[in-house]
Design a protein around this motif. Structure first.
Motif, short mmCIF file in Angstrom:
data_model
loop_
_atom_site.label_atom_id
_atom_site.label_comp_id
_atom_site.label_asym_id
_atom_site.label_seq_id
_atom_site.Cartn_x
_atom_site.Cartn_y
_atom_site.Cartn_z
N TRP A 54 0.83 -1.21 0.00
CA TRP A 54 0.00 0.00 0.00
C TRP A 54 0.86 1.25 0.00
CZ3 TRP A 54 -0.81 3.08 4.71
CH2 TRP A 54 -1.64 4.19 4.49
N LEU A 55 1.94 1.25 0.77
CA LEU A 55 2.84 2.41 0.81
C LEU A 55 3.45 2.67 -0.56
CD1 LEU A 55 4.58 1.66 4.23
CD2 LEU A 55 3.02 3.55 3.75
N VAL A 56 3.86 1.61 -1.25
CA VAL A 56 4.41 1.76 -2.60
C VAL A 56 3.32 2.24 -3.56
CG1 VAL A 56 5.53 0.57 -4.52
CG2 VAL A 56 6.17 0.01 -2.18
N ASN A 57 2.10 1.73 -3.41
CA ASN A 57 1.00 2.17 -4.26
C ASN A 57 0.71 3.66 -4.07
OD1 ASN A 57 0.64 -0.40 -5.31
ND2 ASN A 57 -0.91 -0.96 -3.82
N LEU A 58 0.83 4.15 -2.84
CA LEU A 58 0.62 5.57 -2.60
C LEU A 58 1.60 6.40 -3.42
CD1 LEU A 58 -0.01 5.98 1.25
CD2 LEU A 58 -1.60 6.37 -0.61
N LEU A 59 2.85 5.95 -3.47
CA LEU A 59 3.86 6.65 -4.27
C LEU A 59 3.46 6.66 -5.75
CD1 LEU A 59 7.35 5.53 -2.93
CD2 LEU A 59 6.47 7.85 -3.05
N ALA A 60 3.08 5.49 -6.25
CA ALA A 60 2.77 5.38 -7.68
C ALA A 60 1.54 6.19 -8.06
CB ALA A 60 2.58 3.91 -8.04
N LEU A 61 0.56 6.25 -7.17
CA LEU A 61 -0.70 6.92 -7.49
C LEU A 61 -0.68 8.41 -7.21
CD1 LEU A 61 -3.13 4.19 -6.09
CD2 LEU A 61 -2.58 4.65 -8.49
N ARG A 62 0.05 8.83 -6.18
CA ARG A 62 0.04 10.24 -5.81
C ARG A 62 1.31 10.99 -6.24
NH1 ARG A 62 -2.59 10.21 0.31
NH2 ARG A 62 -4.52 9.11 -0.25
N ARG A 63 2.40 10.26 -6.40
CA ARG A 63 3.65 10.89 -6.85
C ARG A 63 4.22 10.09 -8.02
NH1 ARG A 63 6.23 14.25 -3.36
NH2 ARG A 63 7.36 14.81 -5.25
N PRO A 64 3.48 9.96 -9.12
CA PRO A 64 3.96 9.14 -10.24
C PRO A 64 5.26 9.64 -10.84
CG PRO A 64 2.06 10.46 -10.89
CD PRO A 64 2.18 10.59 -9.41
N GLU A 65 5.53 10.95 -10.72
CA GLU A 65 6.78 11.48 -11.28
C GLU A 65 8.00 10.90 -10.58
OE1 GLU A 65 5.81 14.15 -7.85
OE2 GLU A 65 4.70 13.13 -9.44
N LEU A 66 7.86 10.58 -9.29
CA LEU A 66 8.98 9.97 -8.57
C LEU A 66 9.25 8.55 -9.06
CD1 LEU A 66 8.29 11.16 -4.90
CD2 LEU A 66 9.80 12.17 -6.61
N ILE A 67 8.18 7.82 -9.35
CA ILE A 67 8.34 6.47 -9.88
C ILE A 67 8.95 6.51 -11.27
CG2 ILE A 67 7.13 4.35 -10.50
CD1 ILE A 67 7.26 4.88 -7.51
N GLU A 68 8.57 7.51 -12.08
CA GLU A 68 9.16 7.64 -13.41
C GLU A 68 10.65 7.92 -13.31
OE1 GLU A 68 7.74 6.90 -16.22
OE2 GLU A 68 5.93 6.40 -15.11
N ASP A 69 11.05 8.74 -12.32
CA ASP A 69 12.48 8.97 -12.11
C ASP A 69 13.19 7.67 -11.76
OD1 ASP A 69 12.08 11.62 -12.58
OD2 ASP A 69 12.03 12.22 -10.48
N LEU A 70 12.53 6.85 -10.95
CA LEU A 70 13.11 5.56 -10.57
C LEU A 70 13.28 4.66 -11.78
CD1 LEU A 70 13.83 3.78 -7.97
CD2 LEU A 70 11.57 2.81 -8.29
N VAL A 71 12.26 4.60 -12.64
CA VAL A 71 12.32 3.76 -13.84
C VAL A 71 13.41 4.25 -14.78
CG1 VAL A 71 11.04 3.01 -15.88
CG2 VAL A 71 9.91 3.08 -13.66
N GLY A 72 13.52 5.59 -14.93
CA GLY A 72 14.57 6.14 -15.78
C GLY A 72 15.96 5.80 -15.26
#
Length: 310
Positions: A54-72
């Motif tokens: 759930w904590l990881v999902n919060l990041l993906a849903l509310r701060r997707p730009e941070l996850i995109e930085d991680l993927v990059g």
């Protein structure tokens, strides 16, 4: 394009896990009432996420730009490792640690913003860190994280990928047999050689044709058997998936029941403590009343004694 069902799924995975089962049941009931069997089936198949997921999902849903930085960053790391650029790899590895730490802090902050009472709760941030690190190493895990529908935390034993070159043995045919025959002899032998070659070629073609026909028959039989096995496997898979969903729902419901029983136990313990305090207070009042009765009786006896003496 996102649908109404997608939005409901997003809300379920964005909300705290303790309300997931009730929320899913309500969503399924609403879909059935609306006559949307496909949506009801999708919603019923959803699994309750762990707190770490759930904590990881919060990041993906509310701060997707941070996850995109991680993927990059993950892509850059894999490219650097393939090209074996040591300086770049070390720099990216340091950046990886910084990015993961920042994401872990962001996830915790989002959870506290969602529920301030979690500030004093020990959250599984180590599992969150392990999941984000795994997403850096595994593109499949990264996609799961990016979806915002993670069900459980992920781990990865190593880091990065080391592409192994595919080796192929190359051989060359050496022309070791030189043609040393005289031109006259070659002219005499040529018709015989051509005739023999034609005969061998014809026989080879007939043999190959017969082998192809036989092979086609075998493959057709295998195809029929494979299709039958495929149908059977699909039916077994559907049954297994349905059983898994039912088992998962049973686990979720039991967890909800356990949580409710634990809440009732706490309330009952508090009630026992309150009743115990009331009993002790009543005992003190009863003791005081008995003493008062004794004092009054003694006073009456004294009065009676005084009247007798007079």
């Amino acid at each position: 394009m996102a649908t109404g069902t997608d939005e409901i799924i997003r809300q379920l995975y964005e909300a705290a896990p303790d309300g997931f089962v009730a929320g899913r049941a309500a969503a399924v009931a609403a879909a059935k009432k609306a006559g949307d069997k496909e949506a009801a089936k999708r919603l019923a198949a959803l699994r309750k996420p762990t707190v770490a997921a759930w904590l990881v999902n919060l990041l993906a849903l509310r701060r997707p730009e941070l996850i995109e930085d991680l993927v990059g960053l993950a892509t850059a790391l894999r490219q650097a490792q393939r090209s074996l650029k040591g300086d770049q790899l070390r720099e990216l590895s340091n950046q990886r640690r910084q990015v993961v730490s920042a994401l872990v802090r962001a996830a915790q902050q989002l959870a506290v913003e969602d529920d301030p009472s979690l500030r004093s709760t020990k959250l599984p941030m180590a599992e969150v860190e392990a999941t984000l690190s795994a997403a850096l190493a595994e593109p499949d895990i990264a996609e799961q994280v990016r979806s915002g529908r993670l069900v459980k935390a992920a781990t990865y034993a190593g880091f990065g990928e080391v592409p192994r070159p595919r080796l192929r043995l190359v051989t060359a045919d050496d022309d070791t047999d030189a043609d040393t025959a005289e031109p006259e002899e070659q002219a005499e032998e040529e018709p015989k050689r051509v005739s023999a070659l034609d005969e061998r070629r014809r026989r080879a073609e007939e043999k190959a044709r017969a082998e192809r026909v036989a092979r086609r028959r075998e493959l057709q039989k295998e195809l029929l058997a494979a299709r039958a096995a495929d149908r059977k496997a699909k039916a077994a898979l559907e049954n297994a998936e349905e059983a898994e969903r039912a088992a998962g729902h049973a686990v979720d419901e039991l967890e909800e029941q356990i949580a409710e029983l634990e809440r009732q136990r706490i309330v009952a313990q508090a009630e026992v403590s309150r009743r115990k305090l009331e009993r002790r207070s009543a005992e003190r009042d009863a003791s005081a009343a008995r003493r008062r009765v004794g004092d009054v009786e003694a006073a009456i006896e004294d009065l009676d004694a005084d009247e007798t003496d007079q």
